[in-house]
Structures are given as structure tokens and as C-alpha cells.
Design an enzyme around this catalytic site. Structure first.
Site, short mmCIF file in Angstrom:
data_model
loop_
_atom_site.label_atom_id
_atom_site.label_comp_id
_atom_site.label_asym_id
_atom_site.label_seq_id
_atom_site.Cartn_x
_atom_site.Cartn_y
_atom_site.Cartn_z
N SER A 102 0.85 -1.18 0.00
CA SER A 102 0.00 0.00 0.00
C SER A 102 0.88 1.23 0.00
O SER A 102 2.10 1.14 -0.07
CB SER A 102 -0.91 0.04 1.24
OG SER A 102 -0.11 0.06 2.42
N THR B 99 -0.83 1.23 -6.66
CA THR B 99 -1.09 0.55 -5.39
C THR B 99 -2.40 1.12 -4.85
O THR B 99 -3.21 1.62 -5.62
CB THR B 99 0.11 0.71 -4.41
OG1 THR B 99 -0.11 -0.10 -3.26
CG2 THR B 99 0.35 2.14 -4.01
N TYR B 100 -2.61 1.03 -3.55
CA TYR B 100 -3.82 1.61 -2.96
C TYR B 100 -3.43 2.44 -1.75
O TYR B 100 -2.38 2.24 -1.14
CB TYR B 100 -4.83 0.52 -2.59
CG TYR B 100 -4.32 -0.49 -1.60
CD1 TYR B 100 -4.57 -0.36 -0.24
CD2 TYR B 100 -3.58 -1.60 -2.02
CE1 TYR B 100 -4.10 -1.29 0.67
CE2 TYR B 100 -3.10 -2.53 -1.13
CZ TYR B 100 -3.37 -2.37 0.22
OH TYR B 100 -2.88 -3.29 1.11
N ALA C 65 6.10 -1.89 -3.39
CA ALA C 65 6.25 -0.49 -3.78
C ALA C 65 7.49 0.14 -3.14
O ALA C 65 8.06 1.09 -3.69
CB ALA C 65 5.00 0.31 -3.41
#
EC number: 4.1.1.11
Length: 128
Positions: A25, A57-58, A75
């Protein structure tokens, strides 16, 4: 017809954490999330200004007022501490909303990832 439009942008934020072994994330200071109209678990694209990496991503909430931009999981391999990133979210907007004056939420930050300004458009690029 619907168009895929820029909805939100946090411009040139500095990466404050890279947590390889945290669940994937990007944790973002809650003040920045609210200002940019990005919600928890929303898909975001991240563009690293320093090395040209681009990935998705989130978003998750980071501590309010902290200036946190934490790249987590895989990430974390896409940036180093201090790299400048652009964080963007997109939305499908229908023609009626566009004609009614729909605008994105663009947030600009200082070197500590504190909000220094916002606007609702990207200026026209000129040859100067």
C-alpha cells in the site's frame, strides 16, 4: 459516454518511509488524503520524479499531520527516502458532469509534505 479523468493529485511529495515487509500500500498523511479527495483503499498511481518509476497501489491512512508518505510492500522497491513522487487517482466522469464544470482536486506540498496550496486545474503549458 464516460471519460477516465484525473480526479486527485498530490504533487511532488517526499517519500518518508519505505517498508518492504509491511502489507502493500501507500500510507498517506490523512490531511493530504482529505485535501486531495482520496479515500482509504482507493487505487492510486505513483510517479517517481527522481527515477521515472511509475506504479499502482492503494491508499491507506497515515498519521494525521505527520507528512507521511510510506511506500509499503513491493512499492518500497520503487523509491528511496526523500524521492519526490506524484500521487494521482482517476475516476470515470460522464459528459454531463464534465459540461457542468467538474474539476479535479490538486494538492501541492512543501519539503515537509505540508499543504502549501491547491487548485482545480493544470495550467496550460507554454513554450517559454
Amino acid at each position: 459516454m464516460q471519460r477516465h479523468m484525473l480526479k486527485s493529485k498530490i504533487h511532488r511529495a517526499a517519500v518518508t518511509h519505505c517498508e518492504l515487509h509491511y502489507e502493500g500500500s501507500c500510507a498517506i498523511d490523512e490531511d493530504l488524503l482529505e485535501a486531495a479527495n482520496i479515500v482509504e483503499n482507493e487505487r492510486i498511481d505513483i510517479w517517481n520524479v527522481n527515477n521515472g518509476e511509475r506504479f499502482s497501489t492503494y491508499a491507506i491512512k497515515g498519521e494525521r499531520g505527520s507528512g507521511m508518505i510510506s511506500l509499503n510492500g513491493s512499492a518500497a522497491r520503487r523509491a528511496q527516502l526523500g524521492d519526490l513522487v506524484i500521487i494521482a487517482a482517476f475516476a470515470m466522469i460522464d459528459e454531463q458532469e464534465l459540461k457542468a464544470g467538474w474539476k479535479p482536486d490538486l494538492v501541492f506540498v512543501d519539503e515537509d509534505n505540508k499543504i502549501k496550496g491547491s487548485r482545480d486545474h493544470v495550467p496550460t503549458q507554454n513554450w517559454t
